[in-house]
Scaffold this motif. Sequence first.
Motif, PDB file in Angstrom:
ATOM      1  N   GLY A   1      -2.527   3.062  -2.834  1.00  0.00           N
ATOM      2  CA  GLY A   1      -3.478   3.839  -2.105  1.00  0.00           C
ATOM      3  C   GLY A   1      -3.351   4.037  -0.688  1.00  0.00           C
ATOM      4  N   VAL A   2      -3.617   5.176   0.081  1.00  0.00           N
ATOM      5  CA  VAL A   2      -3.414   5.443   1.303  1.00  0.00           C
ATOM      6  C   VAL A   2      -4.631   6.037   1.832  1.00  0.00           C
ATOM      7  CG1 VAL A   2      -1.867   6.202   3.220  1.00  0.00           C
ATOM      8  CG2 VAL A   2      -0.964   5.956   1.266  1.00  0.00           C
ATOM      9  N   VAL A   3      -5.267   5.403   2.786  1.00  0.00           N
ATOM     10  CA  VAL A   3      -6.439   6.016   3.252  1.00  0.00           C
ATOM     11  C   VAL A   3      -6.316   6.326   4.890  1.00  0.00           C
ATOM     12  CG1 VAL A   3      -8.752   5.734   3.808  1.00  0.00           C
ATOM     13  CG2 VAL A   3      -8.137   5.002   1.774  1.00  0.00           C
ATOM     14  N   VAL A   4      -6.403   7.463   5.333  1.00  0.00           N
ATOM     15  CA  VAL A   4      -6.277   8.074   6.793  1.00  0.00           C
ATOM     16  C   VAL A   4      -7.395   8.750   7.316  1.00  0.00           C
ATOM     17  CG1 VAL A   4      -3.609   7.804   6.570  1.00  0.00           C
ATOM     18  CG2 VAL A   4      -4.798   9.992   5.930  1.00  0.00           C
ATOM     19  N   SER A   5      -7.458   8.720   8.397  1.00  0.00           N
ATOM     20  CA  SER A   5      -8.400   9.561   9.264  1.00  0.00           C
ATOM     21  C   SER A   5      -7.642  10.786   9.837  1.00  0.00           C
ATOM     22  CB  SER A   5      -8.967   8.776  10.395  1.00  0.00           C
ATOM     23  OG  SER A   5      -9.622   7.568   9.870  1.00  0.00           O
ATOM     24  N   ALA A   6      -7.552  11.941   8.841  1.00  0.00           N
ATOM     25  CA  ALA A   6      -6.747  12.904   9.079  1.00  0.00           C
ATOM     26  C   ALA A   6      -7.736  14.009   9.823  1.00  0.00           C
ATOM     27  CB  ALA A   6      -6.058  13.385   7.736  1.00  0.00           C
ATOM     28  N   THR A   7      -9.095  13.504   9.687  1.00  0.00           N
ATOM     29  CA  THR A   7      -9.884  14.706  10.312  1.00  0.00           C
ATOM     30  C   THR A   7     -10.879  13.728  11.257  1.00  0.00           C
ATOM     31  OG1 THR A   7     -11.157  14.828   8.340  1.00  0.00           O
ATOM     32  CG2 THR A   7      -9.639  16.582   8.644  1.00  0.00           C
ATOM     33  N   GLY A   8     -11.857  14.193  11.912  1.00  0.00           N
ATOM     34  CA  GLY A   8     -12.780  13.526  12.670  1.00  0.00           C
ATOM     35  C   GLY A   8     -12.071  12.964  14.084  1.00  0.00           C
ATOM     36  N   PRO A   9     -12.917  12.055  15.009  1.00  0.00           N
ATOM     37  CA  PRO A   9     -12.549  11.704  15.948  1.00  0.00           C
ATOM     38  C   PRO A   9     -11.125  10.733  16.203  1.00  0.00           C
ATOM     39  CG  PRO A   9     -14.691  11.175  15.577  1.00  0.00           C
ATOM     40  CD  PRO A   9     -14.357  11.597  14.472  1.00  0.00           C
TER      41      PRO A   9
ATOM     42  N   THR B   1       3.634   7.191  17.728  1.00  0.00           N
ATOM     43  CA  THR B   1       4.068   5.746  17.279  1.00  0.00           C
ATOM     44  C   THR B   1       3.227   5.414  15.993  1.00  0.00           C
ATOM     45  OG1 THR B   1       2.602   4.970  18.827  1.00  0.00           O
ATOM     46  CG2 THR B   1       5.103   5.253  19.312  1.00  0.00           C
ATOM     47  N   PHE B   2       2.104   6.010  15.955  1.00  0.00           N
ATOM     48  CA  PHE B   2       0.963   5.434  14.710  1.00  0.00           C
ATOM     49  C   PHE B   2       1.519   5.986  13.387  1.00  0.00           C
ATOM     50  CE2 PHE B   2      -1.428   6.666  18.871  1.00  0.00           C
ATOM     51  CZ  PHE B   2      -1.995   5.067  18.987  1.00  0.00           C
ATOM     52  N   GLY B   3       2.312   6.965  13.486  1.00  0.00           N
ATOM     53  CA  GLY B   3       3.006   7.270  12.049  1.00  0.00           C
ATOM     54  C   GLY B   3       3.892   5.973  11.730  1.00  0.00           C
TER      55      GLY B   3
ATOM     56  N   THR C   1      -3.073   9.711  -1.373  1.00  0.00           N
ATOM     57  CA  THR C   1      -3.539   9.763  -0.029  1.00  0.00           C
ATOM     58  C   THR C   1      -4.853  10.553   0.162  1.00  0.00           C
ATOM     59  OG1 THR C   1      -1.088  10.216   0.500  1.00  0.00           O
ATOM     60  CG2 THR C   1      -2.985  10.492   2.304  1.00  0.00           C
ATOM     61  N   LEU C   2      -5.810   9.716   0.809  1.00  0.00           N
ATOM     62  CA  LEU C   2      -7.007  10.170   0.864  1.00  0.00           C
ATOM     63  C   LEU C   2      -7.503   9.947   2.186  1.00  0.00           C
ATOM     64  CD1 LEU C   2      -8.884   8.219  -2.074  1.00  0.00           C
ATOM     65  CD2 LEU C   2      -8.009  10.706  -1.834  1.00  0.00           C
ATOM     66  N   ASP C   3      -8.504  11.274   3.047  1.00  0.00           N
ATOM     67  CA  ASP C   3      -8.950  11.137   4.313  1.00  0.00           C
ATOM     68  C   ASP C   3     -10.379  10.832   4.230  1.00  0.00           C
ATOM     69  OD1 ASP C   3      -9.364  14.243   6.299  1.00  0.00           O
ATOM     70  OD2 ASP C   3      -9.517  12.087   6.774  1.00  0.00           O
ATOM     71  N   ASP C   4     -10.676   9.717   5.099  1.00  0.00           N
ATOM     72  CA  ASP C   4     -11.932   9.334   5.289  1.00  0.00           C
ATOM     73  C   ASP C   4     -12.833   9.978   6.442  1.00  0.00           C
ATOM     74  OD1 ASP C   4     -11.112   8.110   7.741  1.00  0.00           O
ATOM     75  OD2 ASP C   4     -10.984   5.993   6.713  1.00  0.00           O
ATOM     76  N   ALA C   5     -12.260  10.998   7.042  1.00  0.00           N
ATOM     77  CA  ALA C   5     -12.769  11.752   8.020  1.00  0.00           C
ATOM     78  C   ALA C   5     -13.245  10.757   9.377  1.00  0.00           C
ATOM     79  CB  ALA C   5     -13.905  12.645   7.536  1.00  0.00           C
ATOM     80  N   SER C   6     -12.636   9.651   9.515  1.00  0.00           N
ATOM     81  CA  SER C   6     -12.723   8.704  10.703  1.00  0.00           C
ATOM     82  C   SER C   6     -14.236   8.272  10.442  1.00  0.00           C
ATOM     83  CB  SER C   6     -12.650   9.638  11.982  1.00  0.00           C
ATOM     84  OG  SER C   6     -11.516  10.113  12.355  1.00  0.00           O
ATOM     85  N   ASP C   7     -14.936   8.282   9.213  1.00  0.00           N
ATOM     86  CA  ASP C   7     -16.176   7.527   8.980  1.00  0.00           C
ATOM     87  C   ASP C   7     -16.014   6.214   8.161  1.00  0.00           C
ATOM     88  OD1 ASP C   7     -18.526   7.086   8.202  1.00  0.00           O
ATOM     89  OD2 ASP C   7     -19.108   9.139   7.201  1.00  0.00           O
ATOM     90  N   PRO C   8     -16.444   5.308   8.731  1.00  0.00           N
ATOM     91  CA  PRO C   8     -16.244   3.849   7.982  1.00  0.00           C
ATOM     92  C   PRO C   8     -16.982   3.902   6.612  1.00  0.00           C
ATOM     93  CG  PRO C   8     -16.676   3.565  10.327  1.00  0.00           C
ATOM     94  CD  PRO C   8     -16.853   4.841  10.163  1.00  0.00           C
ATOM     95  N   THR C   9     -18.059   4.611   6.286  1.00  0.00           N
ATOM     96  CA  THR C   9     -18.608   5.019   5.182  1.00  0.00           C
ATOM     97  C   THR C   9     -17.690   5.471   4.221  1.00  0.00           C
ATOM     98  OG1 THR C   9     -20.972   4.894   6.204  1.00  0.00           O
ATOM     99  CG2 THR C   9     -20.971   5.564   4.069  1.00  0.00           C
TER     100      THR C   9
ATOM    101  N   ALA D   1      -8.365  11.641  14.338  1.00  0.00           N
ATOM    102  CA  ALA D   1      -7.624  12.388  13.842  1.00  0.00           C
ATOM    103  C   ALA D   1      -6.186  12.528  14.610  1.00  0.00           C
ATOM    104  CB  ALA D   1      -7.992  14.070  13.483  1.00  0.00           C
ATOM    105  N   LEU D   2      -6.049  12.298  15.714  1.00  0.00           N
ATOM    106  CA  LEU D   2      -4.868  12.257  16.529  1.00  0.00           C
ATOM    107  C   LEU D   2      -3.879  11.028  16.305  1.00  0.00           C
ATOM    108  CD1 LEU D   2      -6.109  13.300  20.433  1.00  0.00           C
ATOM    109  CD2 LEU D   2      -4.542  14.518  18.716  1.00  0.00           C
ATOM    110  N   VAL D   3      -4.599  10.115  15.809  1.00  0.00           N
ATOM    111  CA  VAL D   3      -3.941   9.118  15.183  1.00  0.00           C
ATOM    112  C   VAL D   3      -3.590   8.977  13.798  1.00  0.00           C
ATOM    113  CG1 VAL D   3      -4.132   6.467  14.622  1.00  0.00           C
ATOM    114  CG2 VAL D   3      -5.110   7.403  16.919  1.00  0.00           C
ATOM    115  N   GLY D   4      -4.554   9.654  12.935  1.00  0.00           N
ATOM    116  CA  GLY D   4      -4.503   9.547  11.704  1.00  0.00           C
ATOM    117  C   GLY D   4      -3.588  10.811  11.110  1.00  0.00           C
ATOM    118  N   ILE D   5      -3.416  11.902  11.745  1.00  0.00           N
ATOM    119  CA  ILE D   5      -2.640  12.784  11.242  1.00  0.00           C
ATOM    120  C   ILE D   5      -0.910  12.378  11.182  1.00  0.00           C
ATOM    121  CG2 ILE D   5      -1.575  15.248  11.855  1.00  0.00           C
ATOM    122  CD1 ILE D   5      -4.448  15.877  12.904  1.00  0.00           C
ATOM    123  N   PRO D   6      -0.610  11.846  11.988  1.00  0.00           N
ATOM    124  CA  PRO D   6       0.924  11.410  12.102  1.00  0.00           C
ATOM    125  C   PRO D   6       0.979  10.452  11.077  1.00  0.00           C
ATOM    126  CG  PRO D   6      -0.137  10.558  13.942  1.00  0.00           C
ATOM    127  CD  PRO D   6      -0.784  11.540  13.617  1.00  0.00           C
ATOM    128  N   GLN D   7      -0.137   9.756  10.608  1.00  0.00           N
ATOM    129  CA  GLN D   7       0.139   8.663   9.523  1.00  0.00           C
ATOM    130  C   GLN D   7      -0.119   9.357   8.113  1.00  0.00           C
ATOM    131  OE1 GLN D   7      -3.492   6.139  10.701  1.00  0.00           O
ATOM    132  NE2 GLN D   7      -2.151   4.627  11.867  1.00  0.00           N
TER     133      GLN D   7
END
Length: 383
Positions: free
Chosen positions: A29-37, A303-305, A65-73, A39-45
Amino acid sequence: MNIRIPGAALAAALALAFPLHAHAQVKVGVVVSATGPTALVGIPQKNTVPLLPTQAGGQNIEYITLDDASDPTQTVTAFKKLITEARVDALIGPTGSPNSMSVLQFAAESGTPMLAPVGAASVVLPMTEQKKWAFKTTQNTEIIAQALVQDMVARGIKTVGFIGFADAYGDDWYQVFSRMAKDKGLNLTVVERYQRTDSSVTGQALKLLAAKPDAILVAGTGGAAALPQATLAQQGYKGRFYQTHGAALPAFLKFAGKSAEGTILAASLMLVLPEIPDSNPSKPIAQDYIQRYEAKYGEKPATFGANVYDAGLLLQHAIPVALKSARPGTPEFRRALRDALEQTHELVATQGVYTMSPEDHSGFDQRGRELITVKDGAWTLLK
């Protein structure tokens, strides 16, 4: 296989997705912040996931792969679903340090190894029963801070101001840097904090400016790392700027603009790969990753990717070892996978060489960092 789902549709998508697919031989399972504050880090990931190894030890690897929208919840929701419904054998992510801290207990309770591509060393240090299930694919704060403090001392800097995120990343940097600064005779004159989502730090910048420190360290990530620096430069600050490895991406140069010139940071060799000697064992692996990413997306990866790419390499190396003890989809396999990750020795990856131990779940040494500056709007080795 990759499932890319916006945060708002997360719960519904998970309910539909998981029953449709049989359990892969190894499921990650992969969880990334592809949207939200973040996202600049999460998109290349997120973009890196299709480049990860698809086989190891003769077994197929499936990624969800799932997007958490930069939200810890939403991170917690995604982790719980991946663990309980997808029954993954390992987890990569999440993107942010606060998000990672919020899910440590769930990785530990389920006995699922988690490879976090985040900056804060507090994800793996100090080692606890919970954290023994977490591994980190970025350099620990200690290694990066050590390089920055050494440079400050060499330049004769006496006073330093600090401004960092008001979260786990900023906390970790403040604790490590303040201790190191004191040990080396640097006077930390003023400490300010800000939120990742802030659009202005004028008040904090004025306090830093009034203290007149010789240098200022900004402990932020992504484009948000540029905000304090650009603000201070506009207010007339003329001292030296230092940044953490969280600023190591093109967006920092774009948002910081002219204020970026002369900035010093320590980060992985990927930022300055053409200047790295061919004798460096990580160079060909980093070049291959960059070329594959560029061929697929038409641009170079941040580099975050590479943090996610290295997580894939670590799993590819550990899976054959774990398969000797158990079959995928079982608690025994997950535990064997955790043990194999912890026994990683001299694994060359994109950013350095990993050697894990029960006490060190990051595994980098000084081969995992370069001292870098900004010259003419571009990253270059500090010489």
